[in-house]
Design an enzyme around this catalytic site. Structure first.
Site, PDB file in Angstrom:
ATOM      1  NE  ARG A  58       0.073  -8.671  -8.829  1.00 22.60           N
ATOM      2  CZ  ARG A  58       1.233  -9.384  -8.207  1.00 22.60           C
ATOM      3  NH1 ARG A  58       2.115  -9.823  -9.146  1.00 22.60           N
ATOM      4  NH2 ARG A  58       1.034  -9.950  -7.054  1.00 22.60           N
TER       5      ARG A  58
ATOM      6  CE  LYS B 219      -3.134 -10.236  -0.300  1.00 19.18           C
ATOM      7  NZ  LYS B 219      -2.124  -9.326  -0.949  1.00 19.18           N
TER       8      LYS B 219
ATOM      9  NE  ARG C 260      -6.898  -8.680  -5.615  1.00 19.62           N
ATOM     10  CZ  ARG C 260      -5.917  -9.522  -4.968  1.00 19.62           C
ATOM     11  NH1 ARG C 260      -6.490 -10.800  -4.450  1.00 19.62           N
ATOM     12  NH2 ARG C 260      -4.944  -9.640  -5.643  1.00 19.62           N
TER      13      ARG C 260
ATOM     14  NE  ARG D 243       4.877 -14.226  -5.165  1.00 23.53           N
ATOM     15  CZ  ARG D 243       3.704 -13.663  -4.988  1.00 23.53           C
ATOM     16  NH1 ARG D 243       2.903 -13.699  -3.818  1.00 23.53           N
ATOM     17  NH2 ARG D 243       3.327 -12.739  -5.918  1.00 23.53           N
TER      18      ARG D 243
ATOM     19  NE  ARG E 106       1.470 -14.988  -8.170  1.00 25.62           N
ATOM     20  CZ  ARG E 106       0.495 -14.302  -7.324  1.00 25.62           C
ATOM     21  NH1 ARG E 106       0.710 -14.884  -6.143  1.00 25.62           N
ATOM     22  NH2 ARG E 106      -0.020 -13.170  -7.546  1.00 25.62           N
TER      23      ARG E 106
HETATM   24  P1  AP5 Z   1       3.098 -13.256  -0.157  1.00 26.25           P
HETATM   25  O1  AP5 Z   1       3.056 -13.883   1.003  1.00 26.25           O
HETATM   26  O2  AP5 Z   1       3.161 -14.410  -1.435  1.00 26.25           O
HETATM   27  O3  AP5 Z   1       2.574 -11.914  -0.511  1.00 26.25           O
HETATM   28  P2  AP5 Z   1       0.813 -11.710  -0.740  1.00 26.25           P
HETATM   29  O4  AP5 Z   1       0.439 -10.490  -0.303  1.00 26.25           O
HETATM   30  O5  AP5 Z   1       0.224 -12.905  -0.669  1.00 26.25           O
HETATM   31  O6  AP5 Z   1       1.317 -11.359  -2.620  1.00 26.25           O
HETATM   32  P3  AP5 Z   1       0.374 -11.640  -3.786  1.00 26.25           P
HETATM   33  O7  AP5 Z   1       1.213 -11.173  -4.936  1.00 26.25           O
HETATM   34  O8  AP5 Z   1       0.033 -13.358  -3.843  1.00 26.25           O
HETATM   35  O9  AP5 Z   1      -0.945 -10.553  -3.547  1.00 26.25           O
HETATM   36  P4  AP5 Z   1      -1.964 -10.453  -4.614  1.00 26.25           P
HETATM   37  O10 AP5 Z   1      -2.976  -9.936  -3.865  1.00 26.25           O
HETATM   38  O11 AP5 Z   1      -1.582  -9.544  -5.812  1.00 26.25           O
HETATM   39  O12 AP5 Z   1      -1.961 -11.714  -5.473  1.00 26.25           O
HETATM   40  P5  AP5 Z   1      -3.142 -12.978  -5.594  1.00 26.25           P
HETATM   41  O13 AP5 Z   1      -2.738 -14.351  -5.860  1.00 26.25           O
HETATM   42  O14 AP5 Z   1      -4.054 -12.794  -4.473  1.00 26.25           O
HETATM   43  O15 AP5 Z   1       4.719 -12.586  -0.166  1.00 26.25           O
HETATM   44  C1  AP5 Z   1       5.370 -12.259  -1.145  1.00 26.25           C
HETATM   45  C2  AP5 Z   1       6.969 -12.472  -1.111  1.00 26.25           C
HETATM   46  O16 AP5 Z   1       7.458 -11.801   0.007  1.00 26.25           O
HETATM   47  C3  AP5 Z   1       7.134 -14.047  -0.922  1.00 26.25           C
HETATM   48  O17 AP5 Z   1       8.262 -14.284  -1.686  1.00 26.25           O
HETATM   49  C4  AP5 Z   1       7.402 -14.053   0.631  1.00 26.25           C
HETATM   50  O18 AP5 Z   1       8.430 -15.142   0.947  1.00 26.25           O
HETATM   51  C5  AP5 Z   1       8.079 -12.907   1.038  1.00 26.25           C
HETATM   52  N1  AP5 Z   1       7.529 -12.381   2.231  1.00 26.25           N
HETATM   53  C6  AP5 Z   1       6.313 -12.432   2.707  1.00 26.25           C
HETATM   54  N2  AP5 Z   1       6.250 -11.891   3.858  1.00 26.25           N
HETATM   55  C7  AP5 Z   1       7.562 -11.197   4.218  1.00 26.25           C
HETATM   56  C8  AP5 Z   1       8.211 -10.494   5.377  1.00 26.25           C
HETATM   57  N3  AP5 Z   1       7.477 -10.364   6.338  1.00 26.25           N
HETATM   58  N4  AP5 Z   1       9.387 -10.263   5.069  1.00 26.25           N
HETATM   59  C9  AP5 Z   1      10.113 -10.719   4.214  1.00 26.25           C
HETATM   60  N5  AP5 Z   1       9.672 -11.143   2.997  1.00 26.25           N
HETATM   61  C10 AP5 Z   1       8.327 -11.760   3.152  1.00 26.25           C
HETATM   62  O19 AP5 Z   1      -4.033 -12.676  -6.958  1.00 26.25           O
HETATM   63  C11 AP5 Z   1      -3.358 -12.524  -8.225  1.00 26.25           C
HETATM   64  C12 AP5 Z   1      -4.449 -12.194  -9.146  1.00 26.25           C
HETATM   65  O20 AP5 Z   1      -5.416 -12.890  -9.177  1.00 26.25           O
HETATM   66  C13 AP5 Z   1      -4.848 -10.873  -9.084  1.00 26.25           C
HETATM   67  O21 AP5 Z   1      -4.005  -9.813  -9.636  1.00 26.25           O
HETATM   68  C14 AP5 Z   1      -6.093 -10.852  -9.779  1.00 26.25           C
HETATM   69  O22 AP5 Z   1      -6.043 -10.744 -11.272  1.00 26.25           O
HETATM   70  C15 AP5 Z   1      -6.619 -11.999  -9.430  1.00 26.25           C
HETATM   71  N6  AP5 Z   1      -7.512 -12.225  -8.270  1.00 26.25           N
HETATM   72  C16 AP5 Z   1      -7.132 -12.961  -7.011  1.00 26.25           C
HETATM   73  N7  AP5 Z   1      -8.369 -12.655  -6.057  1.00 26.25           N
HETATM   74  C17 AP5 Z   1      -8.891 -11.815  -6.866  1.00 26.25           C
HETATM   75  C18 AP5 Z   1     -10.132 -11.220  -6.408  1.00 26.25           C
HETATM   76  N8  AP5 Z   1     -10.817 -11.339  -5.108  1.00 26.25           N
HETATM   77  N9  AP5 Z   1     -10.987 -10.423  -7.299  1.00 26.25           N
HETATM   78  C19 AP5 Z   1     -10.355 -10.230  -8.603  1.00 26.25           C
HETATM   79  N10 AP5 Z   1      -9.428 -10.779  -9.021  1.00 26.25           N
HETATM   80  C20 AP5 Z   1      -8.660 -11.601  -7.919  1.00 26.25           C
HETATM   81 MG    MG Z   2      -0.762 -14.256  -2.277  1.00 23.12          MG
END
Ligand code: AP5
Ligand code: MG
Length: 216
Positions: free
Chosen positions: A173, A15, A90, A129, A162
């Site tokens: 997660r 994402k 979410r 990552r 992270r």
């Molecule tokens: P990346 O693009 O970073 O993936 P992502 O989908 O953004 O993964 P996240 O881990 O950031 O998602 P998340 O939803 O768990 O975390 P968030 O920060 O939102 O890609 C991942 C890796 O793969 C990278 O190294 C990239 O280079 C590689 N990659 C990407 N695409 C690729 C491809 N096609 N091929 C190969 N490699 C690839 O949330 C974190 C925490 O915050 C949550 O657990 C929660 O506690 C809190 N939080 C955030 N938002 C909310 C909400 N709305 N409500 C409640 N709690 C929330």
């Molecule tokens: Mg992300």
């Protein structure tokens, strides 16, 4: 007409990576709820201290805190033309709140690209990552390595791993995603705006598939 795009998918589906590409291509703000929480943790704000207790365990931050934070972000003028939303909503309650927020300035969610990938792929991606300290730019040790090890290509800031990318937290997660966020797949499918994307392809191919849907 403003363009609001919600990127949906499990942790590690890509994402953030695709949001960066879309935001640049369409000159729209990239709103990542996770990045905003991490910024608050870095600055040790009251919200950051509260959010960290949930994030470090891989739990969702409660809806009321998350919705209030996003409302504040949407009060800034750069959001009126549209935004790329990454990680919000979410839960169905957050999706309902978003609908109300956007209707306040004549907008609505236009499209929800939903990225799929196997659990093995997600785990491998998150284990490798590296994220930039200054602006959250995303790299991967194998799939998208920075030019210089440990340093962001865009702003020279140091890269870090992270806390919530530890294997046991990642698995939790993914469970949390399946139980609390996956209901949004049907939520948006029913509205006719869900677009399933094969997130297992290389980054450029995912971006090309996404662009094919967006620029029709
Ligand atoms: P990346 O693009 O970073 O993936 P992502 O989908 O953004 O993964 P996240 O881990 O950031 O998602 P998340 O939803 O768990 O975390 P968030 O920060 O939102 O890609 C991942 C890796 O793969 C990278 O190294 C990239 O280079 C590689 N990659 C990407 N695409 C690729 C491809 N096609 N091929 C190969 N490699 C690839 O949330 C974190 C925490 O915050 C949550 O657990 C929660 O506690 C809190 N939080 C955030 N938002 C909310 C909400 N709305 N409500 C409640 N709690 C929330
Ligand atoms: Mg992300």
């Amino acid at each position: 007409m403003p363009t609001y795009i919600v990127l949906l998918g499990p942790p590690g589906a890509g994402k953030g990576t695709q949001a960066e590409i879309l935001a640049e291509r369409f000159s729209l703000p990239h709103i990542s709820s996770g990045d905003i929480f991490r910024e608050n943790i870095k600055k040790n704000t009251e919200l950051g201290v509260l959010a960290q207790t949930f994030m470090s365990k891989g739990e969702l931050v409660p809806d009321d805190l998350t919705i209030a934070m996003i409302k504040e972000r949407f009060s800034r003028p750069d959001c009126v033309r549209g935004a790329i939303l990454d990680g919000f909503p979410r839960t169905p309650a957050q999706a309902d709140a978003l609908e109300v927020m956007l209707s306040g300035f004549g907008g609505k969610v236009e499209l929800v690209p939903f990225f799929t990938a196997t659990d093995e792929t997600l785990i491998e991606r998150l284990a490798g990552r590296w994220t930039c300290r200054a602006n959250g730019h995303i790299f991967h040790v194998r799939f998208n390595p920075p030019i210089k090890e440990g340093v962001c290509d865009f702003d020279d800031s140091p890269l870090f791993q992270r806390d919530d990318d530890k294997a046991e937290t990642v698995i939790h997660r993914i469970h949390v995603y399946r139980s609390q966020t996956a209901p949004l797949i049907e939520y948006y499918r029913k509205r006719g705006i869900l677009a399933e994307i094969n997130g297992s392809q290389p980054i450029e191919d995912v971006a090309a598939q996404l662009m094919g849907i967006l620029v029709k």
